[in-house]
Design a protein around this motif. Structure first.
Motif, PDB file in Angstrom:
ATOM      1  N   THR A   1       0.822  -1.203   0.000  1.00  0.00           N
ATOM      2  CA  THR A   1       0.000   0.000   0.000  1.00  0.00           C
ATOM      3  C   THR A   1       0.857   1.255   0.000  1.00  0.00           C
TER       4      THR A   1
ATOM      5  N   HIS B   1       0.725  -4.200  -5.575  1.00  0.00           N
ATOM      6  CA  HIS B   1       0.480  -2.768  -5.781  1.00  0.00           C
ATOM      7  C   HIS B   1       1.525  -1.960  -5.014  1.00  0.00           C
TER       8      HIS B   1
ATOM      9  N   SER C   1      -7.366   4.323 -10.576  1.00  0.00           N
ATOM     10  CA  SER C   1      -6.347   4.980  -9.760  1.00  0.00           C
ATOM     11  C   SER C   1      -6.400   6.494  -9.913  1.00  0.00           C
TER      12      SER C   1
ATOM     13  N   PRO D   1      -7.703  -3.052   1.318  1.00  0.00           N
ATOM     14  CA  PRO D   1      -7.415  -3.447  -0.059  1.00  0.00           C
ATOM     15  C   PRO D   1      -8.153  -4.742  -0.423  1.00  0.00           C
TER      16      PRO D   1
ATOM     17  N   ASP E   1      -4.235   4.164  -3.271  1.00  0.00           N
ATOM     18  CA  ASP E   1      -3.684   3.094  -4.105  1.00  0.00           C
ATOM     19  C   ASP E   1      -3.500   3.619  -5.526  1.00  0.00           C
TER      20      ASP E   1
END
Ligand SMILES: *[C@@H]1O[C@H](CO)[C@@H](O)[C@H](O)[C@H]1NC(C)=O
Ligand SMILES: *[C@@H]1O[C@H](CO)[C@@H](O)[C@H](O)[C@H]1NC(C)=O
Ligand SMILES: *[C@@H]1O[C@H](CO)[C@@H](O)[C@H](O)[C@H]1NC(C)=O
Length: 156
Positions: free
Chosen positions: A5, A155, A114, A146, A102
């Protein structure tokens, strides 16, 4: 499934970042290395570091966020604790805004959602000697854990 994250504290004019035992300079470089700058914010000049501590719901153990470290979905299920790491006590009064974002949602191969906002809360101040940041009012966006789709790469 791994999950990394991106978490940042936003000050009115400057930024501080999640890190443990690393200097603001190190964290600043990591933000550039992983393209958080400029993908999420155009520039970044941290004045302090932030320790972000999740509690792994399957083991009960504490997990500290660090640049490049992989965290699992289980490890990031509940809202973390935020500790401000600085010798400069004049920063304690903040107030700080905390944003958890994110930059790779739903997955890095196709980040069409995003930046995804996982949390946005204001009115955070350091109330105790341990540096723990405590909020005095409700978050604008409550923490949402998440939930990457199957097959997602890690990610940032
Ligand atoms: C995180 O996971 C990715 C993909 O599984 C891997 O390439 C990378 O080396 C891992 N990073 C660390 C620090 O373990
Ligand atoms: C401590 O923080 C205050 C408020 O941001 C700043 O004005 C001051 O320059 C800082 N002091 C040091 C020694 O960094
Ligand atoms: C602080 O934020 C948390 C998480 O968003 C929220 O549940 C809590 O009510 C907030 N505290 C206060 C005093 O509003």
């Amino acid at each position: 499934m791994h999950w990394l994250t991106s978490l940042l504290i936003l000050l009115p004019c400057c930024y501080a970042l999640p890190q443990r035992n690393h200097s603001p300079k190190y964290v600043r470089r990591a933000f550039t290395k992983f393209h958080i700058v400029p993908d999420v914010i155009p520039s970044f000049n941290p004045v302090a570091t932030l320790d972000v501590i999740f509690k792994d719901q399957s083991t009960g153990k504490h997990v500290h966020v660090a640049p490049g470290k992989n965290l699992t979905v289980k490890q990031t299920e509940t809202i973390p604790q935020f500790l401000l790491k600085t010798e400069n006590t004049s920063l304690f009064d903040g107030p700080f805004v905390i944003a958890l974002v994110d930059p790779d949602a739903p997955k890095p191969q196709d980040p069409k959602n995003s930046p995804f906002r996982h949390m946005l809360g204001g009115d955070f101040r350091v109330k105790q000697d341990d540096g723990k940041l405590v909020n005095g009012s409700v978050a604008l966006t409550e923490f949402a854990p998440p939930s990457p789709p199957d097959g997602s790469d890690p990610h940032r």
